[in-house]
Design an enzyme around this catalytic site. Structure first.
Site, PDB file in Angstrom:
ATOM      1  N   HIS A 222       0.763  -1.149   0.078  1.00 44.12           N
ATOM      2  CA  HIS A 222      -0.165  -0.098  -0.094  1.00 44.12           C
ATOM      3  C   HIS A 222       0.807   1.434  -0.014  1.00 44.12           C
ATOM      4  CE1 HIS A 222      -3.041   2.984   1.119  1.00 44.12           C
ATOM      5  NE2 HIS A 222      -3.945   2.109   0.663  1.00 44.12           N
TER       6      HIS A 222
ATOM      7  N   GLU B 208      -3.604   3.020  -7.635  1.00 41.88           N
ATOM      8  CA  GLU B 208      -4.037   4.210  -6.485  1.00 41.88           C
ATOM      9  C   GLU B 208      -3.287   5.290  -6.785  1.00 41.88           C
ATOM     10  OE1 GLU B 208      -6.425   2.662  -2.825  1.00 41.88           O
ATOM     11  OE2 GLU B 208      -4.425   2.445  -2.521  1.00 41.88           O
TER      12      GLU B 208
END
Ligand SMILES: O=C[C@H](O)COP(=O)(O)O
EC number: 5.3.1.1
Length: 220
Positions: A91, A139
């Site tokens: 992430h 993302e």
């Protein structure tokens, strides 16, 4: 319809009692729709959530290590042992080195865990796809937590990521995330060729998370 993974992050609104409440809301709404909705709460809340709620639970992070002399780390096997479905990997708020991402994907493959590798642009998406995870989640970091949906603000990065993944390894599924909160953002993400979305603040920090999730899946 599609896949929705809700990352509770380290938000106060997604911790402790609130985490359990939110997990129960997810369970209830999941039962009303065809969408697959999974959650990624923090490690401390997982056991209680898994006892109380029938929803797939993912870790937000896992370390690229074997059992041994490490402090404050999480070994991939530990996720399997407590019954998690898989984990987010790399992430943007918890980056790993490429070799570590590769290590975790390979471990997960052997353990039967689902790997969701987060990426920040088309090139890293293609690189991650070459490692053969179950999912990549594109993302753009600048849109994370912004309330500006990637599927509308930067459809090209999503479309190009889907294309790049198809060329590299068509077995890898693509999610997108950052700023997703509305049904329209979700549908647009699906229209761009993704399997679904990875999101956090739009649900976890919403004034009324139940309403926000109902809206996301099109029940409102
Ligand atoms: O893991 C979730 C992503 O970082 C997206 O976060 P966000 O929905 O708050 O923009």
């Amino acid at each position: 319809m599609g896949i929705i993974v809700i990352n509770f992050k380290a938000y106060k609104e997604g911790s402790g009692k609130k985490a359990l409440e939110l997990a129960k809301i997810v369970e209830e709404i999941s039962s009303k729709v065809d969408d697959y909705i999974a959650i990624a709460p923090n490690f401390l809340d997982m056991s209680e959530i898994m006892k109380a709620v029938d929803v797939d639970v993912y870790a937000q992070h896992v370390d690229a290590i074997e059992y041994g002399s490490h402090t404050g780390r999480i070994v991939p096997e530990m996720l399997k042992d407590i019954g998690l479905k898989g984990s987010l990997i790399n992430h943007s708020e918890r980056r790993l080195k490429l070799a570590d991402i590769d290590f975790v994907i390979e471990k997960f493959r052997n353990l039967g865990l689902t790997s969701i590798v987060c990426t920040n642009n088309v090139a890293t998406t293609a690189a991650a796809a070459a490692l053969g995870p179950d999912f990549v989640a594109i993302e753009p970091p600048e849109l994370i937590g912004s309330g500006i949906p990637v599927s509308k603000a930067d459809p090209e990065i999503v479309r190009n990521s889907v294309e790049a993944v198809k060329k590299v390894n068509s077995n890898v599924k693509v999610l997108c995330g950052a700023g997703i909160s509305k049904h329209e953002d979700y549908v647009t993400a699906l229209d761009l060729g993704t399997e679904g979305v990875l999101l956090a603040s739009g649900i976890v920090k919403a004034k009324d998370p139940r309403f926000a999730l109902e809206e996301l899946v099109g029940l409102k």
